[in-house]
Design an enzyme around this catalytic site. Sequence first.
Site, PDB file in Angstrom:
ATOM      1  N   LYS A   1     -22.012  21.963   2.854  1.00  0.00           N
ATOM      2  CA  LYS A   1     -21.860  20.792   3.748  1.00  0.00           C
ATOM      3  C   LYS A   1     -22.941  20.929   4.815  1.00  0.00           C
ATOM      4  O   LYS A   1     -22.913  21.854   5.629  1.00  0.00           O
ATOM      5  CB  LYS A   1     -20.458  20.827   4.369  1.00  0.00           C
TER       6      LYS A   1
ATOM      7  N   LYS B   1     -11.352   9.946  11.691  1.00  0.00           N
ATOM      8  CA  LYS B   1     -10.144  10.388  11.005  1.00  0.00           C
ATOM      9  C   LYS B   1      -9.037  10.624  12.023  1.00  0.00           C
ATOM     10  O   LYS B   1      -9.272  11.162  13.100  1.00  0.00           O
ATOM     11  CB  LYS B   1     -10.446  11.666  10.215  1.00  0.00           C
TER      12      LYS B   1
ATOM     13  N   SER C   1     -17.821  16.934  16.717  1.00  0.00           N
ATOM     14  CA  SER C   1     -18.759  16.773  15.603  1.00  0.00           C
ATOM     15  C   SER C   1     -20.179  16.461  16.069  1.00  0.00           C
ATOM     16  O   SER C   1     -20.390  15.701  17.019  1.00  0.00           O
ATOM     17  CB  SER C   1     -18.267  15.659  14.694  1.00  0.00           C
TER      18      SER C   1
ATOM     19  N   ASP D   1     -21.909  14.536  14.557  1.00  0.00           N
ATOM     20  CA  ASP D   1     -22.043  13.097  14.291  1.00  0.00           C
ATOM     21  C   ASP D   1     -22.236  12.323  15.598  1.00  0.00           C
ATOM     22  O   ASP D   1     -23.045  11.396  15.672  1.00  0.00           O
ATOM     23  CB  ASP D   1     -20.786  12.543  13.603  1.00  0.00           C
TER      24      ASP D   1
ATOM     25  N   GLU E   1     -23.690   8.657   3.119  1.00  0.00           N
ATOM     26  CA  GLU E   1     -23.675  10.130   3.195  1.00  0.00           C
ATOM     27  C   GLU E   1     -23.048  10.685   1.911  1.00  0.00           C
ATOM     28  O   GLU E   1     -22.377   9.950   1.181  1.00  0.00           O
ATOM     29  CB  GLU E   1     -22.878  10.576   4.422  1.00  0.00           C
TER      30      GLU E   1
ATOM     31  N   VAL F   1     -22.456  12.595   8.244  1.00  0.00           N
ATOM     32  CA  VAL F   1     -22.981  11.434   8.976  1.00  0.00           C
ATOM     33  C   VAL F   1     -24.192  11.856   9.815  1.00  0.00           C
ATOM     34  O   VAL F   1     -25.200  11.145   9.865  1.00  0.00           O
ATOM     35  CB  VAL F   1     -21.885  10.817   9.887  1.00  0.00           C
TER      36      VAL F   1
ATOM     37  N   ASP G   1     -14.774  22.059  19.670  1.00  0.00           N
ATOM     38  CA  ASP G   1     -15.151  21.453  18.394  1.00  0.00           C
ATOM     39  C   ASP G   1     -15.300  19.931  18.539  1.00  0.00           C
ATOM     40  O   ASP G   1     -14.319  19.186  18.607  1.00  0.00           O
ATOM     41  CB  ASP G   1     -14.104  21.794  17.320  1.00  0.00           C
TER      42      ASP G   1
END
Length: 298
Positions: A84, A157, A138, A140, A23, A104, A136
Amino acid sequence: MKFTPSKQVKDAINNNKPILALESTIIASGMPYPQNKDFYNRAVETCCRLDVVLAAIAIIDGIVHVGLDQNQVEHIATDDAVNKISKREIGVCIQGGLSGATTVSSASHIASAVGIRVFSTGGIGGVHKDYQSTLDMSQDLYSLRETPLVVVCSGVKSFLDVGRTIEALETFGVTLLGYKTRTFPLFYSSQSSFVLPFFVDKAEDVVRVFKYNVASGLGSSLLVLNPVPESDQIPEQTINNIISKSIHKMKSKRIIGKETTPFLLKDIAKETKNKSLDTNISLALNNVRLGAKIARCF
Ligand code: PSU
Ligand code: MN
């Protein structure tokens, strides 16, 4: 084809040579300049040594590129106008003739669509700590649910809610497989208290599991958990103290949505005097190395 492969990537696809997708948000906002470009060049070298083609994925002026040249990487690494772009924004970016770094979710979608089977990143996105109030989570995670790909990462993370992210991955049917680890790694730290049900010690075994998944009709990703090398990790307690302060700052600045991840990465780097950046580069390169080894086993 909707997407534009570089000459090297096209040759590799036509000749069935191993390819590793990457990515580009990790380059655009995951690391500052020039460390981001330096990371990319080292990733290319690592792949070259293993005879694997590295295909970084980005949208440049509305064209979706699979495999970037030096100028394109420089653009992604330096230009603040680069967006992004998650999976839902691919079409908007193309229509507007804009440039975008892929997350991702978007990069894995594009990689899989061109027939690439292995993908490396630093850490995937996940469930944010204040999910109950912000919702929230992701994109992903949704992409991993619907994209048959081997995704190599060092966990999520550690400023995310790791426990809830692991639950969401289970709900979405994403296979978790430790690589030489029995616990879910914490990005900056290599171990955690979250025990992984299965692990392997060999790249060949990762590919075997993936092929059995595909043969069984599964359309989800196989998430390979590859911990940061111990010599480069930051102890969990040390990083957690810093993360708490960064999250506090983020809230007082009212930063929300897709800006949260770039803000936190930057602030944590500042507060650790760039130690977190060194750790991030080390784990990302380690994931490129393992991803390349896995790509060779198909
Ligand atoms: N891992 C890193 N650095 C990053 C990211 C992951 O080491 O910058 C990026 C990835 O592109 C990931 C994205 O897909 O953060 C997740 O963003 P969000 O939380 O807004 O979905
Ligand atoms: Mn988000």
